[in-house]
Design an enzyme around this catalytic site. Sequence first.
Site, PDB file in Angstrom:
ATOM      1  CB  SER A 163      -0.854  -0.021   1.274  1.00 56.40           C
ATOM      2  OG  SER A 163      -1.515   1.204   1.456  1.00 56.40           O
ATOM      3  CE1 TYR A 210      -3.904  -2.090   5.040  1.00 54.21           C
ATOM      4  CE2 TYR A 210      -3.336   0.139   4.390  1.00 54.21           C
ATOM      5  CZ  TYR A 210      -3.710  -1.151   4.046  1.00 54.21           C
ATOM      6  OH  TYR A 210      -3.876  -1.485   2.720  1.00 54.21           O
TER       7      TYR A 210
HETATM    8  N1  LIG Z   1      -8.591  -1.237  -1.614  1.00 52.29           N
HETATM    9  C1  LIG Z   1      -7.618  -0.380  -1.392  1.00 52.29           C
HETATM   10  O1  LIG Z   1      -7.826   0.865  -1.417  1.00 52.29           O
HETATM   11  C2  LIG Z   1      -6.222  -0.876  -1.138  1.00 52.29           C
HETATM   12  C3  LIG Z   1      -5.168   0.035  -1.246  1.00 52.29           C
HETATM   13  C4  LIG Z   1      -3.877  -0.405  -1.005  1.00 52.29           C
HETATM   14  C5  LIG Z   1      -3.637  -1.725  -0.692  1.00 52.29           C
HETATM   15  N2  LIG Z   1      -4.675  -2.597  -0.591  1.00 52.29           N
HETATM   16  C6  LIG Z   1      -4.375  -3.994  -0.224  1.00 52.29           C
HETATM   17  O2  LIG Z   1      -4.960  -4.867  -1.172  1.00 52.29           O
HETATM   18  C7  LIG Z   1      -5.200  -6.135  -0.564  1.00 52.29           C
HETATM   19  C8  LIG Z   1      -6.628  -6.585  -0.899  1.00 52.29           C
HETATM   20  O3  LIG Z   1      -7.527  -5.674  -0.299  1.00 52.29           O
HETATM   21  P1  LIG Z   1      -8.967  -5.306  -0.891  1.00 52.29           P
HETATM   22  O4  LIG Z   1      -9.021  -3.839  -0.927  1.00 52.29           O
HETATM   23  O5  LIG Z   1      -9.254  -6.076  -2.108  1.00 52.29           O
HETATM   24  O6  LIG Z   1      -9.858  -5.775   0.374  1.00 52.29           O
HETATM   25  P2  LIG Z   1     -11.212  -6.609   0.511  1.00 52.29           P
HETATM   26  O7  LIG Z   1     -12.181  -6.277  -0.583  1.00 52.29           O
HETATM   27  O8  LIG Z   1     -11.639  -6.386   1.916  1.00 52.29           O
HETATM   28  O9  LIG Z   1     -10.730  -8.132   0.320  1.00 52.29           O
HETATM   29  C9  LIG Z   1      -9.916  -8.755   1.278  1.00 52.29           C
HETATM   30  C10 LIG Z   1      -9.884 -10.250   1.024  1.00 52.29           C
HETATM   31  O10 LIG Z   1      -8.966 -10.833   1.942  1.00 52.29           O
HETATM   32  C11 LIG Z   1      -9.623 -11.897   2.639  1.00 52.29           C
HETATM   33  N3  LIG Z   1      -9.037 -12.001   3.974  1.00 52.29           N
HETATM   34  C12 LIG Z   1      -9.061 -11.078   4.979  1.00 52.29           C
HETATM   35  N4  LIG Z   1      -8.430 -11.560   6.053  1.00 52.29           N
HETATM   36  C13 LIG Z   1      -7.987 -12.807   5.730  1.00 52.29           C
HETATM   37  C14 LIG Z   1      -7.299 -13.811   6.437  1.00 52.29           C
HETATM   38  N5  LIG Z   1      -6.919 -13.642   7.710  1.00 52.29           N
HETATM   39  N6  LIG Z   1      -7.006 -14.968   5.791  1.00 52.29           N
HETATM   40  C15 LIG Z   1      -7.400 -15.159   4.505  1.00 52.29           C
HETATM   41  N7  LIG Z   1      -8.058 -14.246   3.788  1.00 52.29           N
HETATM   42  C16 LIG Z   1      -8.364 -13.086   4.406  1.00 52.29           C
HETATM   43  C17 LIG Z   1     -11.119 -11.532   2.649  1.00 52.29           C
HETATM   44  O11 LIG Z   1     -11.977 -12.673   2.774  1.00 52.29           O
HETATM   45  P3  LIG Z   1     -12.432 -13.255   4.218  1.00 52.29           P
HETATM   46  O12 LIG Z   1     -12.896 -12.081   5.017  1.00 52.29           O
HETATM   47  O13 LIG Z   1     -13.498 -14.275   3.938  1.00 52.29           O
HETATM   48  O14 LIG Z   1     -11.231 -13.897   4.807  1.00 52.29           O
HETATM   49  C18 LIG Z   1     -11.225 -10.934   1.237  1.00 52.29           C
HETATM   50  O15 LIG Z   1     -11.363 -11.961   0.294  1.00 52.29           O
HETATM   51  C19 LIG Z   1      -4.947  -5.934   0.944  1.00 52.29           C
HETATM   52  O16 LIG Z   1      -3.692  -6.464   1.287  1.00 52.29           O
HETATM   53  C20 LIG Z   1      -4.963  -4.433   1.103  1.00 52.29           C
HETATM   54  O17 LIG Z   1      -4.194  -3.994   2.201  1.00 52.29           O
HETATM   55  C21 LIG Z   1      -5.968  -2.208  -0.811  1.00 52.29           C
END
Ligand SMILES: NC(=O)c1ccc[n+]([C@@H]2O[C@H](COP(=O)([O-])OP(=O)(O)OC[C@H]3O[C@@H](n4cnc5c(N)ncnc54)[C@H](OP(=O)(O)O)[C@@H]3O)[C@@H](O)[C@H]2O)c1
Length: 272
Positions: free
Chosen positions: A141, A154
């Site tokens: 991130s 975070y």
């Molecule tokens: N969206 C943004 O703005 C953004 C920006 C920068 C970086 N990121 C990074 O991108 C990555 C994906 O995030 P996203 O935005 O796509 O979030 P999201 O829509 O909340 O998806 C997160 C996914 O991770 C799974 N997950 C959460 N905790 C877990 C665990 N302990 N074990 C296995 N699976 C787990 C969730 O499913 P379950 O809850 O069923 O486990 C879900 O499938 C993250 O690492 C986040 O920090 C996101």
Amino acid sequence: MNSYLKDKVVVITGASSGIGKALADIAFESGAKVAVCARNLSKLMEVFSKNSASENLLLLQADVSNEADCGKFIDAIVQKWNGIDILINNAGMSMRALFDELDLKVLKELMDVNFWGTVYTTKAALPYIKKSKGTIAGISSIAGYRGLPARTGYSSSKFAMQGFLESLRTELLHTGVNVMWASPGFTASNIRNVALGANGTAQKETPLAEDKLMSAETCAGIIYQGIEKRKRSIVMTSQGKMTVFLNKLFPGFMDNMVFNHFAKEPGSPLKK
Ligand SMILES: NC(=O)c1ccc[n+]([C@@H]2O[C@H](COP(=O)([O-])OP(=O)(O)OC[C@H]3O[C@@H](n4cnc5c(N)ncnc54)[C@H](OP(=O)(O)O)[C@@H]3O)[C@@H](O)[C@H]2O)c1
């Protein structure tokens, strides 16, 4: 479609929503063998119901903060496809609360998922990725380059993840394995709805207009371009690139800029 991915074994953690789901869709449509996990298996099965009968899709329950789960996840993949080409450590969660008011179990949980989840899965997959001379990627991130207020857990977890991946990248420099971290800017997903508040319960609503953000599909496409080009790191969005660049040159000035930006968010806990 991405022809580079055809027939490759691609492993993605946290794929039932957002960026992970988009990464899985692109890999599957490109002819890869795709293995994904999440904690909630029924949601994972529902989200991939259209393709769940395919021999090229493996849906497994695993909590990446649990070392044994990560080992079983990787073992099941290797048993089915005999190797791994690309591991994408994507599973992650966020938070929003002042450190002063934060129950430290929240910070620990973020470290367990975002940092230790990456370490456990990478450790289990490494022997196979060394064999295939493949790629280990981590979804970091902008918070992994610049400490963000009300996101101590975070930012800590993403700085730790990047430090781990940079060390590992250097260790593996002459093995043919590429280690990369990708840092999306704000991307439309579920992450802000399930972000933890001070006492560890989900905040349940996003403070951002998600439809104005980069789409998860665009973000996933950029990540695969980076993997194909065997890049070291990727920083996404003009706001994200500007933040990383300015923070290198003017960190003190950026303290004010970043504070003011996050203080303006609806419901922000930051106060002057
Ligand atoms: N969206 C943004 O703005 C953004 C920006 C920068 C970086 N990121 C990074 O991108 C990555 C994906 O995030 P996203 O935005 O796509 O979030 P999201 O829509 O909340 O998806 C997160 C996914 O991770 C799974 N997950 C959460 N905790 C877990 C665990 N302990 N074990 C296995 N699976 C787990 C969730 O499913 P379950 O809850 O069923 O486990 C879900 O499938 C993250 O690492 C986040 O920090 C996101």
